[in-house]
Write an enzyme that holds these catalytic residues in place. Structure first.
Site, mmCIF file in Angstrom:
data_model
loop_
_atom_site.group_PDB
_atom_site.id
_atom_site.type_symbol
_atom_site.label_atom_id
_atom_site.label_comp_id
_atom_site.label_asym_id
_atom_site.label_seq_id
_atom_site.Cartn_x
_atom_site.Cartn_y
_atom_site.Cartn_z
ATOM 1 N N ARG A 47 23.210 -61.507 41.995
ATOM 2 C CA ARG A 47 22.978 -61.472 40.306
ATOM 3 C C ARG A 47 22.309 -59.914 39.930
ATOM 4 O O ARG A 47 22.652 -59.683 38.946
ATOM 5 C CB ARG A 47 21.834 -62.537 40.108
ATOM 6 N N ASP A 172 24.758 -50.207 17.935
ATOM 7 C CA ASP A 172 25.947 -50.715 18.695
ATOM 8 C C ASP A 172 26.955 -49.427 18.518
ATOM 9 O O ASP A 172 27.409 -49.130 17.508
ATOM 10 C CB ASP A 172 26.383 -51.890 17.851
ATOM 11 N N LYS A 197 36.097 -53.209 24.745
ATOM 12 C CA LYS A 197 36.857 -52.598 23.990
ATOM 13 C C LYS A 197 37.526 -51.335 24.712
ATOM 14 O O LYS A 197 38.315 -51.633 25.427
ATOM 15 C CB LYS A 197 36.308 -52.161 22.718
HETATM 16 C C1 LIG Z 1 31.193 -53.391 17.408
HETATM 17 C C2 LIG Z 1 31.100 -54.566 18.123
HETATM 18 N N1 LIG Z 1 30.104 -54.787 19.017
HETATM 19 C C3 LIG Z 1 30.016 -56.032 19.881
HETATM 20 C C4 LIG Z 1 31.317 -56.704 20.111
HETATM 21 C C5 LIG Z 1 31.016 -57.788 20.768
HETATM 22 O O1 LIG Z 1 31.747 -57.600 22.312
HETATM 23 P P1 LIG Z 1 32.216 -58.758 23.208
HETATM 24 O O2 LIG Z 1 33.366 -59.415 22.320
HETATM 25 O O3 LIG Z 1 32.717 -58.036 24.379
HETATM 26 O O4 LIG Z 1 31.318 -59.766 23.037
HETATM 27 C C6 LIG Z 1 32.204 -56.511 19.423
HETATM 28 C C7 LIG Z 1 33.603 -57.441 19.637
HETATM 29 O O5 LIG Z 1 34.481 -57.263 18.695
HETATM 30 C C8 LIG Z 1 32.389 -55.375 18.492
HETATM 31 O O6 LIG Z 1 33.472 -55.332 17.475
#
Ligand SMILES: Cc1ncc(COP(=O)(O)O)c(C=O)c1O
Length: 381
Positions: A47, A172, A197
């Protein structure tokens, strides 16, 4: 070293014989030969992550100018971990109104159940954010650019107010992928990426990461992650690290094809607005130019007045653009996203004359993508 070089040379201490890539160690149990080593500093259990995790963490720290990276199963978990690590019952969090929907839901539903309230703010608020700060405000959650509407907050202005008031900032950074935007350099305390992404880049794997350059925050994030038992599988960590090798090269192609398509869309009578922060027509283009070093292939488009029938015919006509959630992979995608918006009030940059679309320009040749859009517009008309 530049990001391009650093992402390729992540292996430390070359021995006499070593594979180019790190080994994937499949493990729950790790064996030690002495009691001292069993309770020592090395990772003692699957983990905690093993060789490939350490290499991925180091690569992400290099990209984000961080000293610590925590890997998570997906991007949403990274967003949840980041904010939950720094708040306690009775606290208050300010969240940008264009925060990724599921992250907003985490704050409004899960944090609330834990005794933490959140308030949304207009992404364009800048230093006026000070007026929303309460005595118990512990963190401000930003996203750059905002999800779906691609608004660009004045992050340095917000960070300045936050620092003056002793409040943490979280951003983010999935759009910037650690390459196009360096939030920690702007004074943000915690940066997050959905590795799912552009880092992974092939729509075949998920992952997330929380990064900071603060020892105090590292301790908090590590404790929260340990308590929740958060981990990433070695295969998934390997795939994210593999994606990072070609990240900068892929981004350049996404960026250039993205500009080609965005500029072409601007000439179409069926299009009312193109929400691409790299275009001069974007209302916060100057802030974007100051704080980012480039663009990728993800942007928004507002159609001119279009009936639901026309929209359906248009969406179903595509041969290359796929209709599906996510972005950052090699393939082009196009989705309608009005249904996801759920904003506190009309956002200031989105003209709402017709349906809002999100386009991800993949690695296909832009001429073929334009032809696909062209034939879909013929069907719409
Ligand atoms: C800006 C953003 N942050 C976080 C996420 C979440 O990522 P995950 O799909 O890997 O949980 C996304 C997913 O579309 C996103 O567009």
């Amino acid at each position: 070293m530049k990001d391009e070089t650093r992402l390729i040379h992540t292996r430390k201490g070359r021995g006499d014989r070593e594979t180019v890539n790190p080994p994937i160690e499949r493990a729950s149990t790790v064996l030690f030969s002495t009691r001292e080593a069993l309770y020592g500093d090395l990772p003692t259990y699957g983990r905690m992550g093993l060789t490939v995790h350490r290499e991925l963490e180091a690569a992400l720290c290099g990209l984000e100018h961080a000293t610590y990276a925590k890997l998570t199963t997906n991007g949403l978990q990274a967003c949840a971990l980041a904010v939950a690590s720094v708040v306690k019952a009775g606290d208050h969090v300010l969240i940008t109104d264009s925060l990724y929907g599921p992250t907003r839901r985490f704050c409004q539903r899960r944090l609330r159940a834990m005794g933490i309230e959140s308030t949304r703010f207009d992404p364009l608020i800048g230093s006026e954010i000070g007026t929303l700060i309460q005595p118990n405000t512990a963190a401000i959650f930003l996203e750059a650019p905002g999800s779906l509407t691609f608004d660009i907050s004045d992050t340095p202005a917000i960070v300045k107010v936050a620092k003056d008031r002793g409040i943490l900032t979280i951003l983010d950074n999935t759009w910037g992928a650690g390459v196009l935007h360096k939030p920690l350099d702007l004074g943000v305390d915690i940066s997050i990426q959905a590795l799912t992404k552009y880092a992974v880049g092939h729509a075949d794997n998920m992952g997330g990461a929380v990064m900071t350059a603060s020892k105090r925050l590292e301790t908090k994030i590590e404790a929260c992650s340990t308590d929740w038992g958060i981990s990433l599988s070695p295969e998934d960590a390997y795939m994210a690290l593999r994606g990072l090798r070609t990240l900068t090269t892929r981004l350049k192609q996404h960026e250039s094809a993205g500009y080609t398509i965005a500029n072409w869309l601007k000439t179409r009578p069926e299009v009312s607005q193109v929400l691409h922060p790299g275009l001069e027509s974007h209302p916060e283009h100057e802030i974007w130019q100051r704080d980012f070093t480039g663009a990728n292939g993800l942007f928004g488009v507002v159609l001119s007045e279009t009936s639901t029938d026309q929209l359906d015919r248009f969406l179903e006509a595509f041969k290359l653009f796929g209709m599906g959630f996510s972005w950052g992979g090699y393939e082009s995608l196009l989705i309608p996203c009005c249904d996801q918006l759920n904003r506190m009030k009309e956002d200031r940059i989105h003209d709402r004359s017709g349906p809002l679309l999100r386009i991800h320009v993949g690695l296909e040749h832009p001429d073929d993508l334009i032809e696909d859009l062209n034939q879909a517009f013929r069907v719409l008309n």
